[in-house]
Design an enzyme around this catalytic site. Structure first.
Site, PDB file in Angstrom:
ATOM      1  N   LYS A  13      11.415  -1.105   2.190  1.00  0.00           N
ATOM      2  CA  LYS A  13      11.425   0.042   3.119  1.00  0.00           C
ATOM      3  C   LYS A  13      10.406  -0.160   4.244  1.00  0.00           C
ATOM      4  O   LYS A  13      10.710  -0.006   5.417  1.00  0.00           O
ATOM      5  CB  LYS A  13      11.091   1.352   2.364  1.00  0.00           C
ATOM      6  CG  LYS A  13      11.984   1.615   1.155  1.00  0.00           C
ATOM      7  CD  LYS A  13      11.639   2.904   0.455  1.00  0.00           C
ATOM      8  CE  LYS A  13      10.274   2.953  -0.235  1.00  0.00           C
ATOM      9  NZ  LYS A  13      10.126   2.059  -1.390  1.00  0.00           N
ATOM     10  N   ARG A  88      10.701  12.058  -2.091  1.00  0.00           N
ATOM     11  CA  ARG A  88      10.760  11.361  -3.379  1.00  0.00           C
ATOM     12  C   ARG A  88      11.154  12.300  -4.504  1.00  0.00           C
ATOM     13  O   ARG A  88      11.281  11.855  -5.644  1.00  0.00           O
ATOM     14  CB  ARG A  88       9.370  10.803  -3.705  1.00  0.00           C
ATOM     15  CG  ARG A  88       9.188   9.329  -3.421  1.00  0.00           C
ATOM     16  CD  ARG A  88       7.734   9.035  -3.658  1.00  0.00           C
ATOM     17  NE  ARG A  88       7.490   7.685  -4.037  1.00  0.00           N
ATOM     18  CZ  ARG A  88       7.087   6.735  -3.187  1.00  0.00           C
ATOM     19  NH1 ARG A  88       6.940   7.004  -1.912  1.00  0.00           N
ATOM     20  NH2 ARG A  88       6.834   5.525  -3.617  1.00  0.00           N
ATOM     21  N   ARG A 127       2.960  -9.506  -3.600  1.00  0.00           N
ATOM     22  CA  ARG A 127       2.631  -8.984  -2.262  1.00  0.00           C
ATOM     23  C   ARG A 127       1.120  -8.923  -2.012  1.00  0.00           C
ATOM     24  O   ARG A 127       0.345  -8.573  -2.874  1.00  0.00           O
ATOM     25  CB  ARG A 127       3.201  -7.568  -2.134  1.00  0.00           C
ATOM     26  CG  ARG A 127       2.688  -6.859  -0.892  1.00  0.00           C
ATOM     27  CD  ARG A 127       3.393  -5.571  -0.619  1.00  0.00           C
ATOM     28  NE  ARG A 127       3.300  -4.595  -1.692  1.00  0.00           N
ATOM     29  CZ  ARG A 127       3.917  -3.427  -1.673  1.00  0.00           C
ATOM     30  NH1 ARG A 127       4.692  -3.102  -0.672  1.00  0.00           N
ATOM     31  NH2 ARG A 127       3.778  -2.594  -2.675  1.00  0.00           N
ATOM     32  N   ARG A 160      -2.759  -4.363  -3.205  1.00  0.00           N
ATOM     33  CA  ARG A 160      -2.795  -2.947  -3.572  1.00  0.00           C
ATOM     34  C   ARG A 160      -3.098  -2.796  -5.056  1.00  0.00           C
ATOM     35  O   ARG A 160      -2.594  -3.553  -5.885  1.00  0.00           O
ATOM     36  CB  ARG A 160      -1.439  -2.297  -3.262  1.00  0.00           C
ATOM     37  CG  ARG A 160      -1.366  -1.791  -1.842  1.00  0.00           C
ATOM     38  CD  ARG A 160       0.007  -1.372  -1.419  1.00  0.00           C
ATOM     39  NE  ARG A 160       0.717  -0.490  -2.340  1.00  0.00           N
ATOM     40  CZ  ARG A 160       1.897   0.058  -2.047  1.00  0.00           C
ATOM     41  NH1 ARG A 160       2.461  -0.155  -0.884  1.00  0.00           N
ATOM     42  NH2 ARG A 160       2.499   0.829  -2.925  1.00  0.00           N
ATOM     43  N   ARG A 171       5.672   3.248 -11.666  1.00  0.00           N
ATOM     44  CA  ARG A 171       6.304   3.579 -10.374  1.00  0.00           C
ATOM     45  C   ARG A 171       7.822   3.535 -10.491  1.00  0.00           C
ATOM     46  O   ARG A 171       8.517   4.385  -9.937  1.00  0.00           O
ATOM     47  CB  ARG A 171       5.831   2.576  -9.294  1.00  0.00           C
ATOM     48  CG  ARG A 171       4.401   2.809  -8.862  1.00  0.00           C
ATOM     49  CD  ARG A 171       3.803   1.581  -8.200  1.00  0.00           C
ATOM     50  NE  ARG A 171       4.369   1.308  -6.896  1.00  0.00           N
ATOM     51  CZ  ARG A 171       4.142   0.179  -6.225  1.00  0.00           C
ATOM     52  NH1 ARG A 171       3.362  -0.768  -6.734  1.00  0.00           N
ATOM     53  NH2 ARG A 171       4.685  -0.011  -5.044  1.00  0.00           N
TER      54      ARG A 171
HETATM   55  P1  AP5 Z   1       7.869  -3.650   1.234  1.00  0.00           P
HETATM   56  O1  AP5 Z   1       8.619  -3.626   2.510  1.00  0.00           O
HETATM   57  O2  AP5 Z   1       6.406  -3.440   1.267  1.00  0.00           O
HETATM   58  O3  AP5 Z   1       8.591  -2.671   0.181  1.00  0.00           O
HETATM   59  P2  AP5 Z   1       8.537  -1.082   0.056  1.00  0.00           P
HETATM   60  O4  AP5 Z   1       9.903  -0.638  -0.319  1.00  0.00           O
HETATM   61  O5  AP5 Z   1       7.941  -0.487   1.281  1.00  0.00           O
HETATM   62  O6  AP5 Z   1       7.604  -0.978  -1.202  1.00  0.00           O
HETATM   63  P3  AP5 Z   1       6.307  -0.101  -1.475  1.00  0.00           P
HETATM   64  O7  AP5 Z   1       5.666  -0.729  -2.663  1.00  0.00           O
HETATM   65  O8  AP5 Z   1       5.459   0.060  -0.272  1.00  0.00           O
HETATM   66  O9  AP5 Z   1       6.996   1.236  -1.810  1.00  0.00           O
HETATM   67  P4  AP5 Z   1       6.515   2.362  -2.707  1.00  0.00           P
HETATM   68  O10 AP5 Z   1       7.584   3.328  -2.415  1.00  0.00           O
HETATM   69  O11 AP5 Z   1       6.280   2.076  -4.126  1.00  0.00           O
HETATM   70  O12 AP5 Z   1       5.033   2.637  -2.147  1.00  0.00           O
HETATM   71  P5  AP5 Z   1       4.445   3.768  -1.218  1.00  0.00           P
HETATM   72  O13 AP5 Z   1       3.409   3.140  -0.405  1.00  0.00           O
HETATM   73  O14 AP5 Z   1       5.510   4.560  -0.560  1.00  0.00           O
HETATM   74  O15 AP5 Z   1       8.190  -5.045   0.521  1.00  0.00           O
HETATM   75  C1  AP5 Z   1       7.568  -5.395  -0.696  1.00  0.00           C
HETATM   76  C2  AP5 Z   1       7.374  -6.940  -0.754  1.00  0.00           C
HETATM   77  O16 AP5 Z   1       8.638  -7.565  -0.697  1.00  0.00           O
HETATM   78  C3  AP5 Z   1       6.582  -7.495   0.447  1.00  0.00           C
HETATM   79  O17 AP5 Z   1       5.781  -8.563   0.011  1.00  0.00           O
HETATM   80  C4  AP5 Z   1       7.670  -7.994   1.413  1.00  0.00           C
HETATM   81  O18 AP5 Z   1       7.220  -9.049   2.221  1.00  0.00           O
HETATM   82  C5  AP5 Z   1       8.749  -8.417   0.426  1.00  0.00           C
HETATM   83  N1  AP5 Z   1      10.110  -8.255   0.969  1.00  0.00           N
HETATM   84  C6  AP5 Z   1      10.613  -7.241   1.729  1.00  0.00           C
HETATM   85  N2  AP5 Z   1      11.907  -7.422   2.003  1.00  0.00           N
HETATM   86  C7  AP5 Z   1      12.251  -8.589   1.394  1.00  0.00           C
HETATM   87  C8  AP5 Z   1      13.478  -9.336   1.313  1.00  0.00           C
HETATM   88  N3  AP5 Z   1      14.588  -8.927   1.897  1.00  0.00           N
HETATM   89  N4  AP5 Z   1      13.451 -10.470   0.572  1.00  0.00           N
HETATM   90  C9  AP5 Z   1      12.317 -10.927  -0.022  1.00  0.00           C
HETATM   91  N5  AP5 Z   1      11.131 -10.283   0.037  1.00  0.00           N
HETATM   92  C10 AP5 Z   1      11.108  -9.119   0.745  1.00  0.00           C
HETATM   93  O19 AP5 Z   1       3.779   4.738  -2.303  1.00  0.00           O
HETATM   94  C11 AP5 Z   1       2.636   4.376  -3.047  1.00  0.00           C
HETATM   95  C12 AP5 Z   1       2.172   5.536  -3.911  1.00  0.00           C
HETATM   96  O20 AP5 Z   1       1.835   6.668  -3.082  1.00  0.00           O
HETATM   97  C13 AP5 Z   1       3.243   6.103  -4.872  1.00  0.00           C
HETATM   98  O21 AP5 Z   1       3.304   5.383  -6.078  1.00  0.00           O
HETATM   99  C14 AP5 Z   1       2.708   7.534  -5.071  1.00  0.00           C
HETATM  100  O22 AP5 Z   1       1.597   7.548  -5.928  1.00  0.00           O
HETATM  101  C15 AP5 Z   1       2.231   7.904  -3.671  1.00  0.00           C
HETATM  102  N6  AP5 Z   1       3.294   8.497  -2.848  1.00  0.00           N
HETATM  103  C16 AP5 Z   1       3.774   7.997  -1.669  1.00  0.00           C
HETATM  104  N7  AP5 Z   1       4.727   8.799  -1.169  1.00  0.00           N
HETATM  105  C17 AP5 Z   1       4.852   9.823  -2.046  1.00  0.00           C
HETATM  106  C18 AP5 Z   1       5.704  10.958  -2.086  1.00  0.00           C
HETATM  107  N8  AP5 Z   1       6.614  11.189  -1.122  1.00  0.00           N
HETATM  108  N9  AP5 Z   1       5.588  11.812  -3.126  1.00  0.00           N
HETATM  109  C19 AP5 Z   1       4.657  11.603  -4.098  1.00  0.00           C
HETATM  110  N10 AP5 Z   1       3.837  10.531  -4.140  1.00  0.00           N
HETATM  111  C20 AP5 Z   1       3.936   9.648  -3.119  1.00  0.00           C
END
Ligand code: AP5
Length: 214
Positions: A13, A88, A127, A160, A171
């Site tokens: 994402k 979410r 990552r 992270r 997660r």
């Molecule tokens: P990346 O693009 O970083 O993936 P992502 O989907 O953004 O993954 P995140 O881990 O950031 O998502 P998340 O939803 O768990 O975390 P968030 O920060 O929102 O890609 C990941 C890796 O894959 C990278 O190394 C990239 O290079 C690689 N990659 C990408 N595309 C690829 C491809 N096509 N092929 C190969 N490799 C690829 O949330 C973190 C925490 O915050 C949550 O756990 C929660 O505690 C809190 N939080 C955030 N939002 C909320 C909410 N709305 N409600 C409640 N708690 C929340």
């Protein structure tokens, strides 16, 4: 155009949202990034959510809805919002619909990015990112050449705290329990497009562009 990128941790994402920002003048609203920024600046809210995030659990709806409301009501020149990691929960989805209506905007579509758990685990546990500019790297698929950031030349790389296998299990559980019901919710509203999130980043980007074409 306002879209949601919906998908489990590691679906890509953030990677895809950043490209839409760079190439289409859209604005990324990532609640994960906002919460991490609150943590590093040491705000009361940041301190409150730190342990919850590190365990891989969800932060309360109240906190994240408040963060999104703050951003949506800010004046800015943008081609649209990309909601990354929000909503979410069903309560967050309802809140987003109300907030968008309040600011005279609408949701144009939801793109669900499907990636299997094995690939997610490889992506998350490999990552890391530049501690200076935030550019994202990966041990196998995109290593920073000689540990130096290609964007800003910094060598301060970081991982992270929630990118461990244990936190990832929590997660993923939160995703399947709390977030996956949104797939049916947006399908019923005829707003859902599902794409394959596996493959090269450029291929996924093209699938997203196709899904965004009316
Ligand atoms: P990346 O693009 O970083 O993936 P992502 O989907 O953004 O993954 P995140 O881990 O950031 O998502 P998340 O939803 O768990 O975390 P968030 O920060 O929102 O890609 C990941 C890796 O894959 C990278 O190394 C990239 O290079 C690689 N990659 C990408 N595309 C690829 C491809 N096509 N092929 C190969 N490799 C690829 O949330 C973190 C925490 O915050 C949550 O756990 C929660 O505690 C809190 N939080 C955030 N939002 C909320 C909410 N709305 N409600 C409640 N708690 C929340």
């Amino acid at each position: 155009m306002n879209i949601i990128l919906l998908g489990p941790p590691g679906a890509g994402k953030g990677t895809q949202a950043k490209m839409l920002v760079d190439e289409q003048n859209m604005t990324q609203l990532s609640t994960g990034d906002m919460l991490r920024a609150a943590r590093s600046s040491g705000t009361e809210m940041g301190k409150k959510v730190a342990a919850v995030m590190d365990r891989g659990e969800l932060v309360t709806d109240e906190i994240v809805i408040g963060l999104i409301e703050e951003q949506l009501t800010m004046e800015r020149d943008t081609a649209g919002f990309i909601f990354d990691g929000f909503p979410r929960t069903l309560a967050q989805a309802d809140a987003l619909a109300n907030l968008l209506e309040k600011v005279g905007q609408k949701l144009d579509g939801v793109i669900e990015m499907r990636v299997d758990d094995q690939a997610l685990t490889r992506r998350i546990t490999g990552r890391y990112s530049c501690g200076n500019c935030g550019a994202v790297y990966h041990d196998e698929t995109r290593p920073a050449p000689n540990g130096v950031c290609e964007v800003c030349n910094s060598t301060a790389m970081k991982r992270r705290a929630d990118d461990t296998e244990e936190a990832l299990r929590t997660r993923l559980m939160a995703y399947y329990k709390e977030t996956a019901p949104l797939i049916g919710y947006y399908y019923a509203k005829k707003q859902l497009e599902t794409i394959n999130g596996l493959g090269e980043i450029a291929e996924v980007k093209e699938r997203i562009a196709n899904a965004m074409t009316p």
